[in-house]
Design a protein around this motif. Structure first.
Motif, PDB file in Angstrom:
ATOM      1  N   LEU A 138       5.111  12.732   8.197  1.00 50.57           N
ATOM      2  CA  LEU A 138       6.538  12.431   8.264  1.00 50.57           C
ATOM      3  C   LEU A 138       6.942  12.026   9.681  1.00 50.57           C
ATOM      4  O   LEU A 138       7.758  11.117   9.870  1.00 50.57           O
ATOM      5  CB  LEU A 138       7.340  13.651   7.812  1.00 50.57           C
ATOM      6  CG  LEU A 138       8.863  13.475   7.745  1.00 50.57           C
ATOM      7  CD1 LEU A 138       9.228  12.375   6.754  1.00 50.57           C
ATOM      8  CD2 LEU A 138       9.532  14.785   7.362  1.00 50.57           C
ATOM      9  N   ILE A 139       6.365  12.682  10.689  1.00 49.34           N
ATOM     10  CA  ILE A 139       6.646  12.303  12.074  1.00 49.34           C
ATOM     11  C   ILE A 139       6.160  10.882  12.345  1.00 49.34           C
ATOM     12  O   ILE A 139       6.863  10.078  12.972  1.00 49.34           O
ATOM     13  CB  ILE A 139       5.975  13.301  13.041  1.00 49.34           C
ATOM     14  CG1 ILE A 139       6.624  14.681  12.898  1.00 49.34           C
ATOM     15  CG2 ILE A 139       6.079  12.812  14.482  1.00 49.34           C
ATOM     16  CD1 ILE A 139       5.938  15.763  13.705  1.00 49.34           C
ATOM     17  N   LEU A 140       4.964  10.556  11.865  1.00 55.17           N
ATOM     18  CA  LEU A 140       4.433   9.199  12.065  1.00 55.17           C
ATOM     19  C   LEU A 140       5.272   8.165  11.323  1.00 55.17           C
ATOM     20  O   LEU A 140       5.479   7.055  11.819  1.00 55.17           O
ATOM     21  CB  LEU A 140       2.982   9.145  11.580  1.00 55.17           C
ATOM     22  CG  LEU A 140       1.975   9.953  12.402  1.00 55.17           C
ATOM     23  CD1 LEU A 140       0.604   9.932  11.734  1.00 55.17           C
ATOM     24  CD2 LEU A 140       1.885   9.406  13.823  1.00 55.17           C
ATOM     25  N   LEU A 141       5.763   8.522  10.136  1.00 57.52           N
ATOM     26  CA  LEU A 141       6.616   7.597   9.394  1.00 57.52           C
ATOM     27  C   LEU A 141       7.910   7.326  10.135  1.00 57.52           C
ATOM     28  O   LEU A 141       8.408   6.194  10.171  1.00 57.52           O
ATOM     29  CB  LEU A 141       6.913   8.163   8.003  1.00 57.52           C
ATOM     30  CG  LEU A 141       7.844   7.326   7.111  1.00 57.52           C
ATOM     31  CD1 LEU A 141       7.233   5.963   6.823  1.00 57.52           C
ATOM     32  CD2 LEU A 141       8.135   8.063   5.804  1.00 57.52           C
ATOM     33  N   GLY A 142       8.467   8.370  10.771  1.00 56.75           N
ATOM     34  CA  GLY A 142       9.690   8.183  11.541  1.00 56.75           C
ATOM     35  C   GLY A 142       9.499   7.279  12.745  1.00 56.75           C
ATOM     36  O   GLY A 142      10.451   6.632  13.199  1.00 56.75           O
ATOM     37  N   ALA A 190       8.154   0.562   8.317  1.00 60.89           N
ATOM     38  CA  ALA A 190       7.831   1.312   7.101  1.00 60.89           C
ATOM     39  C   ALA A 190       8.997   2.195   6.672  1.00 60.89           C
ATOM     40  O   ALA A 190       9.292   2.320   5.476  1.00 60.89           O
ATOM     41  CB  ALA A 190       6.584   2.169   7.330  1.00 60.89           C
ATOM     42  N   LEU A 191       9.702   2.793   7.642  1.00 62.78           N
ATOM     43  CA  LEU A 191      10.831   3.658   7.324  1.00 62.78           C
ATOM     44  C   LEU A 191      11.974   2.857   6.713  1.00 62.78           C
ATOM     45  O   LEU A 191      12.572   3.277   5.701  1.00 62.78           O
ATOM     46  CB  LEU A 191      11.300   4.375   8.580  1.00 62.78           C
ATOM     47  CG  LEU A 191      12.406   5.416   8.398  1.00 62.78           C
ATOM     48  CD1 LEU A 191      11.933   6.544   7.496  1.00 62.78           C
ATOM     49  CD2 LEU A 191      12.855   5.957   9.757  1.00 62.78           C
ATOM     50  N   TYR A 192      12.293   1.689   7.295  1.00 63.56           N
ATOM     51  CA  TYR A 192      13.361   0.862   6.753  1.00 63.56           C
ATOM     52  C   TYR A 192      13.006   0.341   5.362  1.00 63.56           C
ATOM     53  O   TYR A 192      13.869   0.253   4.476  1.00 63.56           O
ATOM     54  CB  TYR A 192      13.659  -0.303   7.691  1.00 63.56           C
ATOM     55  CG  TYR A 192      14.297   0.101   9.004  1.00 63.56           C
ATOM     56  CD1 TYR A 192      14.952   1.326   9.119  1.00 63.56           C
ATOM     57  CD2 TYR A 192      14.228  -0.717  10.119  1.00 63.56           C
ATOM     58  CE1 TYR A 192      15.531   1.711  10.319  1.00 63.56           C
ATOM     59  CE2 TYR A 192      14.807  -0.338  11.325  1.00 63.56           C
ATOM     60  CZ  TYR A 192      15.459   0.879  11.414  1.00 63.56           C
ATOM     61  OH  TYR A 192      16.035   1.260  12.602  1.00 63.56           O
ATOM     62  N   THR A 193      11.734  -0.015   5.174  1.00 61.80           N
ATOM     63  CA  THR A 193      11.312  -0.488   3.853  1.00 61.80           C
ATOM     64  C   THR A 193      11.488   0.603   2.801  1.00 61.80           C
ATOM     65  O   THR A 193      11.985   0.352   1.696  1.00 61.80           O
ATOM     66  CB  THR A 193       9.845  -0.939   3.892  1.00 61.80           C
ATOM     67  OG1 THR A 193       9.712  -2.015   4.832  1.00 61.80           O
ATOM     68  CG2 THR A 193       9.386  -1.424   2.523  1.00 61.80           C
ATOM     69  N   ALA A 194      11.105   1.814   3.156  1.00 56.95           N
ATOM     70  CA  ALA A 194      11.204   2.924   2.207  1.00 56.95           C
ATOM     71  C   ALA A 194      12.649   3.289   1.904  1.00 56.95           C
ATOM     72  O   ALA A 194      12.991   3.620   0.766  1.00 56.95           O
ATOM     73  CB  ALA A 194      10.459   4.142   2.753  1.00 56.95           C
ATOM     74  N   ALA A 227       0.506  11.971   1.179  1.00 60.66           N
ATOM     75  CA  ALA A 227       1.495  11.430   0.237  1.00 60.66           C
ATOM     76  C   ALA A 227       2.785  12.236   0.200  1.00 60.66           C
ATOM     77  O   ALA A 227       3.793  11.760  -0.353  1.00 60.66           O
ATOM     78  CB  ALA A 227       0.896  11.381  -1.164  1.00 60.66           C
ATOM     79  N   LEU A 228       2.789  13.444   0.761  1.00 58.72           N
ATOM     80  CA  LEU A 228       3.934  14.344   0.621  1.00 58.72           C
ATOM     81  C   LEU A 228       5.256  13.750   1.116  1.00 58.72           C
ATOM     82  O   LEU A 228       6.272  13.841   0.410  1.00 58.72           O
ATOM     83  CB  LEU A 228       3.631  15.660   1.332  1.00 58.72           C
ATOM     84  CG  LEU A 228       4.645  16.788   1.131  1.00 58.72           C
ATOM     85  CD1 LEU A 228       4.798  17.110  -0.345  1.00 58.72           C
ATOM     86  CD2 LEU A 228       4.212  18.034   1.900  1.00 58.72           C
ATOM     87  N   PRO A 229       5.335  13.131   2.310  1.00 48.99           N
ATOM     88  CA  PRO A 229       6.617  12.558   2.740  1.00 48.99           C
ATOM     89  C   PRO A 229       7.133  11.479   1.796  1.00 48.99           C
ATOM     90  O   PRO A 229       8.333  11.430   1.501  1.00 48.99           O
ATOM     91  CB  PRO A 229       6.290  11.974   4.124  1.00 48.99           C
ATOM     92  CG  PRO A 229       5.117  12.750   4.598  1.00 48.99           C
ATOM     93  CD  PRO A 229       4.308  13.023   3.371  1.00 48.99           C
ATOM     94  N   ALA A 230       6.240  10.612   1.308  1.00 52.55           N
ATOM     95  CA  ALA A 230       6.670   9.575   0.385  1.00 52.55           C
ATOM     96  C   ALA A 230       7.207  10.169  -0.908  1.00 52.55           C
ATOM     97  O   ALA A 230       8.190   9.679  -1.474  1.00 52.55           O
ATOM     98  CB  ALA A 230       5.507   8.624   0.083  1.00 52.55           C
TER      99      ALA A 230
END
Length: 256
Positions: A15-19, A24-28, A110-113
């Motif tokens: 989740l930290i890396l996704l932020g 990727a964050l805007y797409t999600a 996969a947990l954050p997604a």
């Protein structure tokens, strides 16, 4: 550490890396609602498409299709990029040298997604009731079943699809086939009831068709126990196929 705490730790790191990955964050976060808005604005102008024959309105079609967009963008596309990035950075290989088992590594990544997709579906449901006025779900149990099965199928297929991508950039390309096939043939835009019989029967076999059918039938009602059971079994069959493919073809080391 237990398996749960290991997965939570991996999920927190992911989740930290996704932020930190703004694209990727805007797409999600932004793509699913934008696709719902675009679909709602354009679907009514499609010549020859009479949603009334399927017992649906434009708003109901757009709102229930939003769940499918969440599964495709937040779960499948986002996870393919995450698995490829961690593989090419040797993160997955190093994790296998620790206590975490292979399923824990994949599930933790996969947990954050999964959490973001559940939150977005909840927001879509609230927006559908308050803004679009589509009414509350007729069968919340079927909606929950469709969402859970859709997340599991998309996450497993993301792990399989990541084996075909050589880089994070190419990961965006390998997700297109499932996106296009699901968009056109899983009932997200055009309900399968409006398609010719043989075409509809073939489209029912697509990976996301059972989840979309459960989500739509659970929200709008009119789905019997026999039909719902068939969709659940189809989704479970796709899950089994995807899990087998992950065990057989998932790559833990960089493609060089």
């Amino acid at each position: 550490m237990t398996a749960v705490t290991r997965m939570l730790a991996l999920g927190r790191a992911e989740l930290i890396l996704l932020g930190r990955n703004r694209l990727a964050l805007y797409t999600a976060l932004l793509m699913p609602p934008l696709m719902v808005w675009a679909m709602r604005s354009s679907i009514g102008g499609i010549d020859g498409l009479d949603l009334g024959e399927a017992g649906m309105s434009v708003d109901e079609t757009a709102m229930t299709a939003g769940f499918g967009f969440v599964l495709l963008f937040v779960v499948h596309q986002n996870l393919v990029s995450a698995y490829v990035a961690r593989r090419e950075e040797l993160v997955l290989k190093r994790l296998r040298c620790g206590e975490a088992r292979d399923p824990e590594i994949l599930a933790g990544t996969a947990l954050p997604a999964v959490l973001i997709s559940v939150a977005q579906c909840a927001l879509l449901a609230v927006a559908g009731v308050t803004w679009l006025g589509v009414g509350a779900p007729a069968r919340p149990d079927l909606v929950s079943a469709g969402l859970i099965l859709g997340i599991v199928v998309c996450a497993a297929l993301a792990a399989v699809t990541s084996a075909w991508a050589r880089s994070v950039e190419s990961a965006q390309l390998v997700t297109l086939p499932l996106f296009l096939v699901s968009l056109m043939g899983s009932g997200m835009v055009v309900p399968l009831e409006l398609l010719p019989g043989p075409v509809a029967s073939a489209c029912e076999l697509l990976p996301l068709s059972p989840a979309v059918a459960l989500l739509r039938g659970g929200w709008l009602g009119g789905m019997g126990a026999h039909e719902a059971g068939g969709h659940v079994l189809a989704a479970l069959a796709w899950t089994g196929v995807a899990v087998f493919a992950v065990n057989r073809w998932f790559r833990w080391e960089p493609r060089r």
